[in-house]
Scaffold this motif. Sequence first.
Motif, PDB file in Angstrom:
ATOM      1  N   GLY A 100     -98.334 -29.990 -83.104  1.00 16.32           N
ATOM      2  CA  GLY A 100     -97.937 -30.087 -81.500  1.00 16.32           C
ATOM      3  C   GLY A 100     -98.734 -30.880 -81.164  1.00 16.32           C
ATOM      4  N   ASN A 101     -99.040 -31.298 -79.245  1.00 16.98           N
ATOM      5  CA  ASN A 101     -99.861 -31.492 -79.216  1.00 16.98           C
ATOM      6  C   ASN A 101    -101.230 -30.778 -78.656  1.00 16.98           C
ATOM      7  OD1 ASN A 101    -100.946 -33.547 -77.659  1.00 16.98           O
ATOM      8  ND2 ASN A 101     -99.280 -33.977 -76.106  1.00 16.98           N
ATOM      9  N   ILE A 102    -102.214 -30.858 -79.682  1.00 15.26           N
ATOM     10  CA  ILE A 102    -103.397 -30.157 -79.723  1.00 15.26           C
ATOM     11  C   ILE A 102    -104.592 -30.995 -78.889  1.00 15.26           C
ATOM     12  CG2 ILE A 102    -104.823 -29.335 -81.443  1.00 15.26           C
ATOM     13  CD1 ILE A 102    -102.687 -28.657 -83.216  1.00 15.26           C
ATOM     14  N   LEU A 103    -105.875 -30.198 -78.417  1.00 19.33           N
ATOM     15  CA  LEU A 103    -106.816 -31.129 -78.126  1.00 19.33           C
ATOM     16  C   LEU A 103    -108.062 -30.440 -79.281  1.00 19.33           C
ATOM     17  CD1 LEU A 103    -106.984 -31.553 -74.679  1.00 19.33           C
ATOM     18  CD2 LEU A 103    -106.359 -33.133 -75.974  1.00 19.33           C
ATOM     19  N   SER A 121    -114.455 -20.404 -87.770  1.00 20.00           N
ATOM     20  CA  SER A 121    -114.566 -21.473 -86.718  1.00 20.00           C
ATOM     21  C   SER A 121    -114.820 -23.041 -87.076  1.00 20.00           C
ATOM     22  CB  SER A 121    -115.907 -20.361 -85.918  1.00 20.00           C
ATOM     23  OG  SER A 121    -116.615 -21.080 -86.392  1.00 20.00           O
ATOM     24  N   SER A 122    -114.380 -23.668 -85.284  1.00 17.01           N
ATOM     25  CA  SER A 122    -114.717 -25.202 -85.500  1.00 17.01           C
ATOM     26  C   SER A 122    -115.570 -25.660 -85.996  1.00 17.01           C
ATOM     27  CB  SER A 122    -114.322 -25.263 -84.464  1.00 17.01           C
ATOM     28  OG  SER A 122    -115.165 -24.383 -83.174  1.00 17.01           O
ATOM     29  N   ALA A 123    -116.778 -24.536 -85.696  1.00 17.86           N
ATOM     30  CA  ALA A 123    -118.694 -24.783 -86.620  1.00 17.86           C
ATOM     31  C   ALA A 123    -118.301 -24.820 -88.156  1.00 17.86           C
ATOM     32  CB  ALA A 123    -119.028 -24.036 -85.685  1.00 17.86           C
ATOM     33  N   GLY A 124    -117.211 -24.212 -88.570  1.00 18.66           N
ATOM     34  CA  GLY A 124    -117.930 -23.982 -89.704  1.00 18.66           C
ATOM     35  C   GLY A 124    -118.463 -22.807 -89.944  1.00 18.66           C
ATOM     36  N   ASN A 125    -118.832 -21.938 -89.226  1.00 14.10           N
ATOM     37  CA  ASN A 125    -118.969 -20.480 -89.523  1.00 14.10           C
ATOM     38  C   ASN A 125    -117.305 -19.476 -90.200  1.00 14.10           C
ATOM     39  OD1 ASN A 125    -121.902 -20.532 -88.800  1.00 14.10           O
ATOM     40  ND2 ASN A 125    -120.214 -20.987 -86.674  1.00 14.10           N
ATOM     41  N   THR A 126    -117.812 -18.967 -91.155  1.00 12.30           N
ATOM     42  CA  THR A 126    -117.297 -18.466 -92.008  1.00 12.30           C
ATOM     43  C   THR A 126    -117.365 -16.846 -91.975  1.00 12.30           C
ATOM     44  OG1 THR A 126    -117.900 -18.418 -93.985  1.00 12.30           O
ATOM     45  CG2 THR A 126    -116.350 -19.836 -93.955  1.00 12.30           C
ATOM     46  N   ASN A 127    -115.697 -16.344 -92.526  1.00 11.83           N
ATOM     47  CA  ASN A 127    -115.602 -14.509 -91.926  1.00 11.83           C
ATOM     48  C   ASN A 127    -114.745 -13.934 -93.250  1.00 11.83           C
ATOM     49  OD1 ASN A 127    -116.412 -11.413 -91.448  1.00 11.83           O
ATOM     50  ND2 ASN A 127    -114.636 -11.645 -90.525  1.00 11.83           N
ATOM     51  N   TYR A 128    -115.503 -12.798 -94.019  1.00 12.20           N
ATOM     52  CA  TYR A 128    -114.287 -13.089 -95.453  1.00 12.20           C
ATOM     53  C   TYR A 128    -114.589 -11.355 -95.195  1.00 12.20           C
ATOM     54  CZ  TYR A 128    -114.935 -17.357 -97.670  1.00 12.20           C
ATOM     55  OH  TYR A 128    -114.913 -18.459 -97.620  1.00 12.20           O
ATOM     56  N   ALA A 129    -113.010 -11.117 -95.680  1.00  9.61           N
ATOM     57  CA  ALA A 129    -112.513  -8.816 -96.218  1.00  9.61           C
ATOM     58  C   ALA A 129    -113.824  -9.211 -97.738  1.00  9.61           C
ATOM     59  CB  ALA A 129    -111.508  -9.324 -95.936  1.00  9.61           C
ATOM     60  N   ASP A 130    -114.451  -7.919 -97.347  1.00  5.27           N
ATOM     61  CA  ASP A 130    -115.130  -7.345 -98.400  1.00  5.27           C
ATOM     62  C   ASP A 130    -114.281  -7.862 -99.881  1.00  5.27           C
ATOM     63  OD1 ASP A 130    -116.686  -4.865 -96.560  1.00  5.27           O
ATOM     64  OD2 ASP A 130    -117.681  -6.848 -96.502  1.00  5.27           O
ATOM     65  N   SER A 131    -113.330  -7.120 -99.883  1.00  7.17           N
ATOM     66  CA  SER A 131    -111.832  -7.344-101.082  1.00  7.17           C
ATOM     67  C   SER A 131    -111.972  -8.748-101.471  1.00  7.17           C
ATOM     68  CB  SER A 131    -110.884  -7.018-100.288  1.00  7.17           C
ATOM     69  OG  SER A 131    -110.290  -7.694 -99.421  1.00  7.17           O
ATOM     70  N   GLY A 177    -116.227 -13.923-103.092  1.00  5.62           N
ATOM     71  CA  GLY A 177    -116.939 -13.786-104.136  1.00  5.62           C
ATOM     72  C   GLY A 177    -115.424 -14.574-105.050  1.00  5.62           C
ATOM     73  N   ARG A 178    -114.778 -14.181-104.107  1.00  4.94           N
ATOM     74  CA  ARG A 178    -112.890 -14.881-104.694  1.00  4.94           C
ATOM     75  C   ARG A 178    -112.216 -15.817-104.076  1.00  4.94           C
ATOM     76  NH1 ARG A 178    -109.368 -11.491-105.603  1.00  4.94           N
ATOM     77  NH2 ARG A 178    -109.762  -9.890-103.969  1.00  4.94           N
ATOM     78  N   PHE A 179    -112.559 -15.318-102.367  1.00  5.34           N
ATOM     79  CA  PHE A 179    -111.584 -16.792-102.321  1.00  5.34           C
ATOM     80  C   PHE A 179    -112.921 -17.345-101.206  1.00  5.34           C
ATOM     81  CE2 PHE A 179    -107.873 -13.465-101.389  1.00  5.34           C
ATOM     82  CZ  PHE A 179    -107.399 -13.268-102.385  1.00  5.34           C
ATOM     83  N   THR A 180    -111.928 -18.507-101.244  1.00  4.62           N
ATOM     84  CA  THR A 180    -113.414 -20.004-100.071  1.00  4.62           C
ATOM     85  C   THR A 180    -112.068 -19.895 -99.256  1.00  4.62           C
ATOM     86  OG1 THR A 180    -114.169 -20.114-101.635  1.00  4.62           O
ATOM     87  CG2 THR A 180    -114.142 -21.353-100.234  1.00  4.62           C
ATOM     88  N   ILE A 181    -112.499 -20.031 -97.744  1.00  7.22           N
ATOM     89  CA  ILE A 181    -111.629 -20.881 -96.901  1.00  7.22           C
ATOM     90  C   ILE A 181    -112.286 -22.327 -95.842  1.00  7.22           C
ATOM     91  CG2 ILE A 181    -113.108 -19.047 -94.746  1.00  7.22           C
ATOM     92  CD1 ILE A 181    -110.576 -19.089 -93.346  1.00  7.22           C
ATOM     93  N   SER A 182    -111.551 -22.643 -96.039  1.00  3.24           N
ATOM     94  CA  SER A 182    -111.778 -24.347 -95.376  1.00  3.24           C
ATOM     95  C   SER A 182    -111.533 -24.894 -94.434  1.00  3.24           C
ATOM     96  CB  SER A 182    -112.068 -24.620 -96.063  1.00  3.24           C
ATOM     97  OG  SER A 182    -111.133 -26.036 -97.231  1.00  3.24           O
ATOM     98  N   ARG A 183    -111.422 -26.056 -93.764  1.00  2.93           N
ATOM     99  CA  ARG A 183    -111.458 -26.478 -92.737  1.00  2.93           C
ATOM    100  C   ARG A 183    -110.819 -28.173 -92.685  1.00  2.93           C
ATOM    101  NH1 ARG A 183    -111.917 -23.697 -86.878  1.00  2.93           N
ATOM    102  NH2 ARG A 183    -110.450 -25.408 -86.098  1.00  2.93           N
ATOM    103  N   ASP A 184    -109.916 -28.433 -92.193  1.00  4.92           N
ATOM    104  CA  ASP A 184    -110.434 -30.149 -91.306  1.00  4.92           C
ATOM    105  C   ASP A 184    -110.424 -29.586 -90.162  1.00  4.92           C
ATOM    106  OD1 ASP A 184    -109.718 -33.203 -91.220  1.00  4.92           O
ATOM    107  OD2 ASP A 184    -109.710 -33.634 -92.842  1.00  4.92           O
ATOM    108  N   ASN A 185    -110.953 -30.207 -89.156  1.00  2.39           N
ATOM    109  CA  ASN A 185    -110.786 -30.158 -88.144  1.00  2.39           C
ATOM    110  C   ASN A 185    -109.948 -31.525 -87.486  1.00  2.39           C
ATOM    111  OD1 ASN A 185    -112.268 -28.047 -86.981  1.00  2.39           O
ATOM    112  ND2 ASN A 185    -114.294 -28.521 -87.255  1.00  2.39           N
ATOM    113  N   ALA A 186    -110.088 -32.749 -87.767  1.00  3.92           N
ATOM    114  CA  ALA A 186    -109.796 -33.597 -87.638  1.00  3.92           C
ATOM    115  C   ALA A 186    -107.893 -33.825 -88.113  1.00  3.92           C
ATOM    116  CB  ALA A 186    -109.934 -35.079 -87.999  1.00  3.92           C
TER     117      ALA A 186
END
Length: 121
Positions: A26-29, A52-62, A65-74
């Motif tokens: 979509g038309n995203i800024l 977050s857009s700055a790369g700060n992560t938060n995980y459920a306790d469960s 150590g098993r899951f990893t989240i990442s993003r590509d802002n561009a």
Amino acid sequence: QVQLVESGGGLVQAGGSLRLSCAASGNILSINDMGWYRQAPGKQRELVATISSAGNTNYADSVKGRFTISRDNAKNTVLLQMNNLKPEDTGVYYCNAGPVSGPGRWYREVWGQGTLVTVSS
């Protein structure tokens, strides 16, 4: 209009791995936070991980150590690498983004349609 499309779900044996991806179109800024939530049969939707857009992560306790989240802002994409999967990880995984800003528009949050992850024992 902003849309989120998930992919990567499927059936895997316990101990295996899957990678989920989500692309916003979509038309995203800008997108502040992106994340993954899941809903197991008969249960409420719960947070899995956010970034977050700055790369700060938060995980459920469960999943720590098993899951990893990442993003590509561009590219406005978010990935969830899931390792050492357990049967209790089974559920529909939903991508979430928000707030999302576009030209003259603002969305508090946007949800994807969900992708099913099934972990067999």
